[in-house]
Motif scaffolding. Structure first.
Motif, PDB file in Angstrom:
ATOM      1  N   PRO A 218      -9.649  -2.496  -1.435  1.00  0.00           N
ATOM      2  CA  PRO A 218      -8.980  -3.471  -2.303  1.00  0.00           C
ATOM      3  C   PRO A 218      -8.714  -4.793  -1.586  1.00  0.00           C
ATOM      4  CG  PRO A 218      -7.926  -1.321  -2.464  1.00  0.00           C
ATOM      5  CD  PRO A 218      -8.877  -1.247  -1.305  1.00  0.00           C
TER       6      PRO A 218
ATOM      7  N   ALA B 160      -9.804  -3.872  -6.913  1.00  0.00           N
ATOM      8  CA  ALA B 160     -10.015  -2.598  -6.212  1.00  0.00           C
ATOM      9  C   ALA B 160     -11.282  -2.548  -5.381  1.00  0.00           C
ATOM     10  CB  ALA B 160     -10.024  -1.446  -7.229  1.00  0.00           C
TER      11      ALA B 160
ATOM     12  N   THR C 245      -8.890   4.452 -11.767  1.00  0.00           N
ATOM     13  CA  THR C 245      -8.086   3.553 -10.946  1.00  0.00           C
ATOM     14  C   THR C 245      -6.621   3.812 -11.278  1.00  0.00           C
ATOM     15  OG1 THR C 245      -9.837   1.883 -11.154  1.00  0.00           O
ATOM     16  CG2 THR C 245      -7.732   1.147 -10.262  1.00  0.00           C
TER      17      THR C 245
ATOM     18  N   GLY D 180      -5.239  -1.690 -11.380  1.00  0.00           N
ATOM     19  CA  GLY D 180      -4.637  -2.034 -10.093  1.00  0.00           C
ATOM     20  C   GLY D 180      -3.604  -3.127 -10.199  1.00  0.00           C
TER      21      GLY D 180
ATOM     22  N   LEU E 258      -2.654   2.572  -4.228  1.00  0.00           N
ATOM     23  CA  LEU E 258      -3.776   2.412  -5.147  1.00  0.00           C
ATOM     24  C   LEU E 258      -4.868   3.415  -4.814  1.00  0.00           C
ATOM     25  CD1 LEU E 258      -5.151   0.791  -7.446  1.00  0.00           C
ATOM     26  CD2 LEU E 258      -6.125  -0.685  -5.676  1.00  0.00           C
TER      27      LEU E 258
ATOM     28  N   ALA F 275      -8.742   4.639  -6.150  1.00  0.00           N
ATOM     29  CA  ALA F 275      -9.858   4.191  -6.988  1.00  0.00           C
ATOM     30  C   ALA F 275     -11.098   5.011  -6.651  1.00  0.00           C
ATOM     31  CB  ALA F 275     -10.129   2.701  -6.779  1.00  0.00           C
TER      32      ALA F 275
END
Length: 481
Positions: free
Chosen positions: A259, A282, A303, A321, A339, A341
């Motif tokens: 990210p 991301a 995500t 995100g 986060l 992903a």
């Protein structure tokens, strides 16, 4: 303000005769077929390009020259030329200036030339004395992005710009692609005036390109891979200028994708009084010279963002995100953003799964607007080929650099940087010893797995003594060849 703007590259279709002494500037038409080849072809004249005109000429294997006419639609002209076996179709404009028309999905290259230059072209084709060298270049190996500005005045001189190499800045651009390669597009926009006008141009990744730009100009650029598929992947830079006479390396879609954030998106990690916004992209790749934001179509890949104040979950976004306008407690307090992903390995091959955690401090902001705040991020530098692969059973040098995700400064001093590598998608990890080097980088070396064809995953972290930190886990960050 008046700005003049040029984008120059290798002509998509170069037309010349008499050993290059006579040249015709050609504009390839929308929908036209185009390849990479150089042919020396006889030219014939076919009137207005209607199918009936081809009964009078032998067009097979030749360049056909026609005059534009309202009587024959562009697509019909292209279809008639292809049916007659022409190798290319050149349309002479009957109006002022250049001509751009959609010619359908033409099976042959179709280009137009200016009305004045076309007179010579028509005359020679009619006389049967014209042999043209036609050079097709589908993807230009170089680009010139040039501007001149005339602030506060009507220009008092000709709108001509003739810089030397020493007057410009050079960019050595590298376009990575973890797959075998494919159609892409991109553009570099000047931002003296905003919004800026641009038209994406076709590219092929992976590849390299030499690019020359006017120094001192504010530039912002973007590139997108997979434009002909269901998951186009776009990468957008922040604002950059380049110094006169400088040479800069720019890496696009480089491996170890994680990210990031680009100010081009307008919505930043920011705070207004006791409201917070968080916005990262991301699928951004690291860059020494650009803040890059990389993204896939919203909602098409898993995500998930969670934001905590201390141990309290204050926002949970299972589909993206970003966190928008979230009310947070007053005062300077610790926060943590997490986060996760994922994206399909059969499409992207590398960086198929990432897990990132940021810790940071944020205080109330007495302002009329959202004010950006800085968080820590990591850039990776490990030389690979343009497919993102490094050599198996070899000693590799890697460098990590703790950086601010935006144009600001993260307070404090870096106290610790760690790195582990994995060859089984994160099931087991091996420690890499790092030492602080020049330029803010922490450097180390490790031996890659013996067997080629696998992947190298990385797990890294950096901490500052001010309560700011970042942790990255990138599964299949690099390939092994």
């Amino acid at each position: 303000m008046l700005t003049t703007r040029w984008r120059k590259g290798e002509p998509q279709l170069g037309l010349s005769a008499l050993g290059g002494r006579l040249r015709f500037e050609a504009l390839v038409q929308a929908g036209s077929a185009l390849g990479t080849a150089t042919d020396r072809l006889d030219a014939v004249y076919a009137g207005n390009g209607a199918a009936a005109e081809y009964k009078k000429v032998r067009a097979k294997g030749k360049v056909v020259v026609v005059r534009r006419s309202d009587e024959v639609p562009p697509q019909e002209r292209a279809e008639a030329a292809a049916a007659a076996g022409a190798k290319a179709l050149i349309v002479v404009n009957d109006g002022v200036g250049p001509l751009m028309e959609y010619v359908g999905e033409s099976a042959v290259p179709v280009a137009t030339v200016h009305r004045d230059a076309g007179r010579t072209l028509v005359a020679m084709a009619k006389a049967g004395i014209l042999t043209l060298t036609a050079k097709q270049t589908e993807y230009t190996p170089f680009v010139y992005d040039l501007t001149r500005e005339y602030p506060g005045q009507v220009p008092d001189r000709a709108l001509v710009y003739k810089p030397t190499k020493g007057d410009l800045a050079r960019i050595d651009a590298r376009y990575y692609s973890a797959t075998d390669g494919g159609l892409a597009e991109g553009y570099r926009s000047d931002f003296t005036l905003s919004p800026s006008f641009n038209l994406p141009e076709a590219e092929w990744h992976p590849g390299t390109r030499t690019e020359w730009v006017t120094p001192g100009q504010v530039w912002r650029e973007f590139h997108t891979q997979g434009v002909d598929g269901p998951l186009p992947w776009s990468m957008v830079s922040g604002d950059n200028t380049y110094a006169k006479g400088s040479t800069t390396r720019l890496d696009w879609f480089a491996p170890a994708t994680r990210p990031g954030q680009s100010e081009s998106f307008g919505v930043y990690n920011s705070r207004w009084q006791n409201y917070m916004t968080w916005n990262v992209q991301a699928w951004a790749s690291a860059s020494d010279n650009m803040r890059l934001g990389g993204y896939l179509p919203w909602g098409e890949t898993p995500t998930h963002l969670q934001v905590f104040q201390g141990d309290k979950l204050i926002d949970d976004n299972p589909n993206g995100g970003d966190m928008q306008w979230q009310e947070v407690p007053a005062g300077n307090l610790p926060y943590r953003a997490v986060l996760d992903a994922e994206r399909p390995g059969d499409v992207f091959r590398l960086s198929t799964r990432t897990h990132t955690e940021w810790t940071f401090m944020s205080a109330s902001v007495d302002s009329d607007f959202f004010e950006p705040f800085s968080v820590l991020n990591l850039d990776y530098k490990l030389e690979s080929d343009l497919h993102g692969d490094v050599k198996a059973n070899a000693t590799q040098q890697i460098a990590l650099k703790p950086v601010s995700m935006n144009l600001g400064t993260v307070p404090g001093t870096v106290s610790k940087v760690k790195l582990d590598v994995s060859y089984d998608d994160g099931a087991t990890w091996q420690k890499v010893t790092l030492a602080k080097g020049a330029g803010g980088y922490w450097k180390g070396s490790f031996r890659t797995a013996k067997k080629p064809g696998g992947f190298l995953s990385v797990r890294a972290s950096a901490e500052k003594d001010s309560g700011f930190s970042v942790k990255n886990e990138i599964i299949r960050a690099y390939g092994l060849r």
